[in-house]
Every structure is written in C-alpha cells, then in structure tokens.
Design an enzyme around this catalytic site. Structure first.
Site, PDB file in Angstrom:
ATOM      1  N   SER A  10      53.940  76.208  86.279  1.00 29.38           N
ATOM      2  CA  SER A  10      53.024  76.829  87.041  1.00 29.38           C
ATOM      3  C   SER A  10      53.066  75.607  88.234  1.00 29.38           C
ATOM      4  O   SER A  10      53.129  74.371  87.926  1.00 29.38           O
ATOM      5  CB  SER A  10      51.473  76.512  86.387  1.00 29.38           C
ATOM      6  OG  SER A  10      50.487  76.527  87.086  1.00 29.38           O
ATOM      7  N   TYR A  13      45.199  71.491  81.454  1.00 28.67           N
ATOM      8  CA  TYR A  13      46.197  72.343  81.469  1.00 28.67           C
ATOM      9  C   TYR A  13      47.359  71.790  82.513  1.00 28.67           C
ATOM     10  O   TYR A  13      48.554  72.122  82.215  1.00 28.67           O
ATOM     11  CB  TYR A  13      45.595  73.616  81.930  1.00 28.67           C
ATOM     12  CG  TYR A  13      46.502  74.621  82.537  1.00 28.67           C
ATOM     13  CD1 TYR A  13      47.497  75.486  81.905  1.00 28.67           C
ATOM     14  CD2 TYR A  13      46.827  74.827  83.845  1.00 28.67           C
ATOM     15  CE1 TYR A  13      48.140  76.490  81.981  1.00 28.67           C
ATOM     16  CE2 TYR A  13      47.717  75.854  84.125  1.00 28.67           C
ATOM     17  CZ  TYR A  13      48.404  76.662  83.367  1.00 28.67           C
ATOM     18  OH  TYR A  13      49.385  77.337  83.797  1.00 28.67           O
TER      19      TYR A  13
END
Length: 168
Positions: A66, A91
């Site tokens: 990501s 995350y």
C-alpha cells in the site's frame, strides 16, 4: 512440508492480506495482531514456500502493499509504529515492514529466476476502508484526507483496476 506433498509445483504466491483494528489486539503468542496478520504471516508463508517457488523456471512472489507505507514510522526493534497504538499507524508500519523485507528478498534472490514483486493496487472500495474510519483508527488530519480519498475509491470499476497490479 504439507503443501509440497499435495502440490509438487507452485508458480506464484500472492500475499494480499491486511489486518486493521481500532484497538490494540494481540495474538495468542503475544504479537501485535496488525503486524502478525499484515506482515509476519505472509513473511512466514513465503519462507515456507520459497523452495517450491525457487524450483520453478518462472516462480513469482507478489506482495501486495500500500502506498500508505510511505508515511509510516517503523521502530526497527519492534517493527511497530512508535507512540500509543493507533490502528491505521499500525497498518502502515506493517506494510512498511512488508516492503522492506520484500526488497531484501529480491536482493537475496536476484541471481535466481525467482521474480519478487511489490504490487500497489491503489485505493479500492472493498469494505476495509469503512472499517478504517472507525474511532481510534486515524488522527483527525489523516481522517480528513481519507474521507476525500474514500469518495474517489467509489468510482465505477475501481476494484477491477486495483487488481491489475497483482494480475500483471
């Protein structure tokens, strides 16, 4: 082990998983759960399947990351974000750990036919985004940016577009 007994060859491994939790969770082993699900699980699976993948003339390891890893802070001792727990920070730190270990795997296997790839699907309206907007997941500035980004992710065909980097 078990996989190689059932499947004598494995061409491609795609690690596309993430854990995102509003409060700090721990695994039964005492590991922070976002790190365990998002990075440590795929890392271990890759290590276990590496011999099968390396035995193929065109083996591939694809780790879906990501772009959020760019904003991550990562403590090299703990592989976690410094400071109090915040779901989105955990995350992004786990994704940064994934990126770093993927780059290292690519470096270590550069003389082999194994192809090691980082794929970034960009944003997609898969349902995980709405979970990330829960209280405790992001600070106010990140939440404001994410709200605008969330509108863009709802455009038609976005999930199919997001899959392209992994499929390619």
């Amino acid at each position: 082990g078990v996989v190689s007994q059932q499947f004598p060859q494995l061409d491609t491994l795609i690690n596309n998983v993430a854990g995102l939790y509003p409060t700090k969770q721990e695994t039964v082993d005492g590991l922070e759960q976002t790190l365990a699900v998002t990075h440590l699980g795929p890392f271990l699976l890759t290590r276990l399947l590496l011999p099968l993948l390396q035995s193929q003339p065109a083996g591939r390891v694809i780790n879906v990351s990501s772009g959020t890893f760019l904003s991550a802070q990562l403590d090299p001792e703990t592989l976690q974000a410094p400071g109090p727990y915040q779901g989105f920070k955990a995350y992004t730190s786990a994704k940064r750990a994934m990126v770093l270990t993927t780059l290292e795997l690519a470096r270590r296997t550069k003389e082999q036919p194994l192809l090691v790839i980082l794929a970034d699907p960009g944003g997609a309206n898969t349902g995980s985004f709405s979970a990330s907007m829960q209280p405790g997941m992001m600070d106010l500035r990140t939440r404001a940016f994410a709200s605008v980004f969330g509108l863009l992710m709802k455009l038609p065909g976005n999930i199919q577009r997001a899959a392209r980097s992994s499929v390619y």
